[in-house]
Design a protein around this motif. Structure first.
Motif, PDB file in Angstrom:
ATOM      1  N   VAL A 161      11.410  -6.106   2.810  1.00  0.00           N
ATOM      2  CA  VAL A 161      10.106  -5.423   2.767  1.00  0.00           C
ATOM      3  C   VAL A 161       9.388  -5.781   1.467  1.00  0.00           C
ATOM      4  CG1 VAL A 161       8.884  -3.228   2.840  1.00  0.00           C
ATOM      5  CG2 VAL A 161      11.038  -3.483   4.084  1.00  0.00           C
ATOM      6  N   ASP A 162       8.124  -6.163   1.593  1.00  0.00           N
ATOM      7  CA  ASP A 162       7.253  -6.408   0.438  1.00  0.00           C
ATOM      8  C   ASP A 162       6.044  -5.492   0.544  1.00  0.00           C
ATOM      9  OD1 ASP A 162       8.875  -8.474  -0.559  1.00  0.00           O
ATOM     10  OD2 ASP A 162       7.868  -9.956   0.703  1.00  0.00           O
ATOM     11  N   MET A 163       5.786  -4.715  -0.490  1.00  0.00           N
ATOM     12  CA  MET A 163       4.676  -3.762  -0.472  1.00  0.00           C
ATOM     13  C   MET A 163       3.582  -4.191  -1.439  1.00  0.00           C
ATOM     14  SD  MET A 163       6.874  -0.186  -0.424  1.00  0.00           S
ATOM     15  CE  MET A 163       5.389   0.834  -0.327  1.00  0.00           C
ATOM     16  N   GLY A 164       2.356  -4.289  -0.911  1.00  0.00           N
ATOM     17  CA  GLY A 164       1.200  -4.588  -1.735  1.00  0.00           C
ATOM     18  C   GLY A 164       0.295  -3.380  -1.827  1.00  0.00           C
ATOM     19  N   PHE A 216      -2.642  -3.204  -0.199  1.00  0.00           N
ATOM     20  CA  PHE A 216      -3.415  -3.064   1.029  1.00  0.00           C
ATOM     21  C   PHE A 216      -2.560  -3.120   2.292  1.00  0.00           C
ATOM     22  CE2 PHE A 216      -6.047  -5.141  -2.219  1.00  0.00           C
ATOM     23  CZ  PHE A 216      -7.055  -4.211  -2.336  1.00  0.00           C
ATOM     24  N   GLN A 217      -1.345  -3.611   2.162  1.00  0.00           N
ATOM     25  CA  GLN A 217      -0.468  -3.736   3.321  1.00  0.00           C
ATOM     26  C   GLN A 217       0.974  -3.906   2.862  1.00  0.00           C
ATOM     27  OE1 GLN A 217      -1.648  -7.345   5.357  1.00  0.00           O
ATOM     28  NE2 GLN A 217      -0.925  -8.672   3.726  1.00  0.00           N
ATOM     29  N   TYR A 218       1.884  -3.710   3.805  1.00  0.00           N
ATOM     30  CA  TYR A 218       3.293  -4.008   3.548  1.00  0.00           C
ATOM     31  C   TYR A 218       3.743  -5.042   4.575  1.00  0.00           C
ATOM     32  CZ  TYR A 218       4.545  -1.106   7.598  1.00  0.00           C
ATOM     33  OH  TYR A 218       4.664  -0.595   8.869  1.00  0.00           O
ATOM     34  N   ASP A 265       8.930  -7.409   9.173  1.00  0.00           N
ATOM     35  CA  ASP A 265       8.957  -8.461  10.193  1.00  0.00           C
ATOM     36  C   ASP A 265       7.567  -9.054  10.358  1.00  0.00           C
ATOM     37  OD1 ASP A 265      11.655  -8.021  10.613  1.00  0.00           O
ATOM     38  OD2 ASP A 265      11.271  -6.453  12.093  1.00  0.00           O
ATOM     39  N   ARG A 266       6.572  -8.212  10.160  1.00  0.00           N
ATOM     40  CA  ARG A 266       5.172  -8.646  10.156  1.00  0.00           C
ATOM     41  C   ARG A 266       4.422  -7.755   9.176  1.00  0.00           C
ATOM     42  NH1 ARG A 266       1.943  -5.271  13.297  1.00  0.00           N
ATOM     43  NH2 ARG A 266       3.086  -3.700  14.500  1.00  0.00           N
ATOM     44  N   CYS A 267       3.209  -8.140   8.831  1.00  0.00           N
ATOM     45  CA  CYS A 267       2.409  -7.353   7.886  1.00  0.00           C
ATOM     46  C   CYS A 267       1.602  -6.294   8.644  1.00  0.00           C
ATOM     47  CB  CYS A 267       1.469  -8.265   7.103  1.00  0.00           C
ATOM     48  SG  CYS A 267       2.327  -9.409   5.986  1.00  0.00           S
ATOM     49  N   ASP A 268       1.534  -5.116   8.072  1.00  0.00           N
ATOM     50  CA  ASP A 268       0.815  -4.012   8.701  1.00  0.00           C
ATOM     51  C   ASP A 268       0.180  -3.151   7.619  1.00  0.00           C
ATOM     52  OD1 ASP A 268      -0.190  -2.389  10.633  1.00  0.00           O
ATOM     53  OD2 ASP A 268       1.748  -1.731  11.430  1.00  0.00           O
ATOM     54  N   ARG A 269      -0.853  -2.400   7.997  1.00  0.00           N
ATOM     55  CA  ARG A 269      -1.507  -1.517   7.035  1.00  0.00           C
ATOM     56  C   ARG A 269      -0.706  -0.227   6.892  1.00  0.00           C
ATOM     57  NH1 ARG A 269      -5.080   2.285   9.466  1.00  0.00           N
ATOM     58  NH2 ARG A 269      -5.171   2.139  11.745  1.00  0.00           N
ATOM     59  N   PRO A 278       7.464   3.091   8.449  1.00  0.00           N
ATOM     60  CA  PRO A 278       8.542   2.670   9.359  1.00  0.00           C
ATOM     61  C   PRO A 278       9.772   2.046   8.696  1.00  0.00           C
ATOM     62  CG  PRO A 278       6.412   2.142  10.295  1.00  0.00           C
ATOM     63  CD  PRO A 278       6.144   2.637   8.900  1.00  0.00           C
ATOM     64  N   PRO A 279       9.638   1.205   7.658  1.00  0.00           N
ATOM     65  CA  PRO A 279      10.851   0.591   7.086  1.00  0.00           C
ATOM     66  C   PRO A 279      11.878   1.589   6.552  1.00  0.00           C
ATOM     67  CG  PRO A 279       8.922  -0.638   6.412  1.00  0.00           C
ATOM     68  CD  PRO A 279       8.417   0.615   7.080  1.00  0.00           C
ATOM     69  N   THR A 280      11.406   2.770   6.101  1.00  0.00           N
ATOM     70  CA  THR A 280      12.349   3.760   5.556  1.00  0.00           C
ATOM     71  C   THR A 280      12.383   5.052   6.368  1.00  0.00           C
ATOM     72  OG1 THR A 280      10.700   4.770   4.092  1.00  0.00           O
ATOM     73  CG2 THR A 280      11.943   2.885   3.231  1.00  0.00           C
TER      74      THR A 280
END
Length: 198
Positions: free
Chosen positions: A51-54, A56-58, A61-65, A72-74
């Protein structure tokens, strides 16, 4: 008259005495705005194995807002992600705009007699920009502390810290430079009996 016109902008630089502190501060401001922009536009503020968190989005498996009520990841439902990431992004955007104004002030005032107040304003702008970057750091740092232990501070977070440190150093150098004898208007100093020269 033709002769004077052919000299172009040469006259603009007459009387300009650029100091090492002022030039270093300008370079730090330029570096700061670049680093602020990089940190704002990349998704490495908080990272885990997948997981990479920015801001504007994380990306997993795919990028989402972001959603305030779920991550969902946690599986966490009380992180207020939209509010926090938007606040951090707003402060970073403000930092970029303010440090840009500092760059403009510095370019037009650096080493020019009588422009000490302009350089002092540039110093203040840099300091405010650093404070905005620091607030963004605190917001995302608090968020990271509420994540599971597998989540760590990422490269974008560190880049933002480097950006506001550059801005803070530039503020100090510009403040020092603004008190330089370079900015004293000699004719004004003579009229005041040389008090500015002391």
């Amino acid at each position: 008259m033709d002769r004077d016109r052919s000299r172009g902008f040469e006259g603009c630089w007459q009387g300009v005495d650029i100091s090492g502190a002022g030039l270093t501060a300008l370079l730090l401001c330029l570096l700061g705005v670049i680093l602020f922009s990089i940190s704002m536009g990349t998704n490495k503020w908080i990272v885990a194995d997948n997981v990479d968190m920015g801001l504007f989005q994380y990306c997993s498996d795919r990028c989402d807002r972001y959603f305030d009520n779920r991550f969902p990841p946690t599986g966490q439902t009380s992180l207020n992600l939209v509010t926090r990431t938007e606040a951090a992004a707003a402060f970073l955007g403000l930092a970029i705009v303010i440090i840009f104004f500092s760059i403009v002030f510095t370019i037009f005032g650096l080493g020019r007699p009588g422009f000490d107040k302009v350089m002092w304003r540039a110093s203040n702008f840099c300091a405010i920009s650093a404070c905005c970057g620091l607030v963004a750091t605190v917001i995302m740092g608090v968020l990271e502390s509420e994540m599971p232990s597998s989540f760590k501070i990422g490269a974008s977070f560190s880049t933002n810290i480097a950006a506001w440190v550059c801005s803070l150093l530039a503020a100090g150098l510009l403040s020092i430079d603004s008190h330089s004898i370079t900015y004293i208007d000699a004719s004004k100093a003579v009229r005041q009996g040389g008090r500015q020269m002391i």
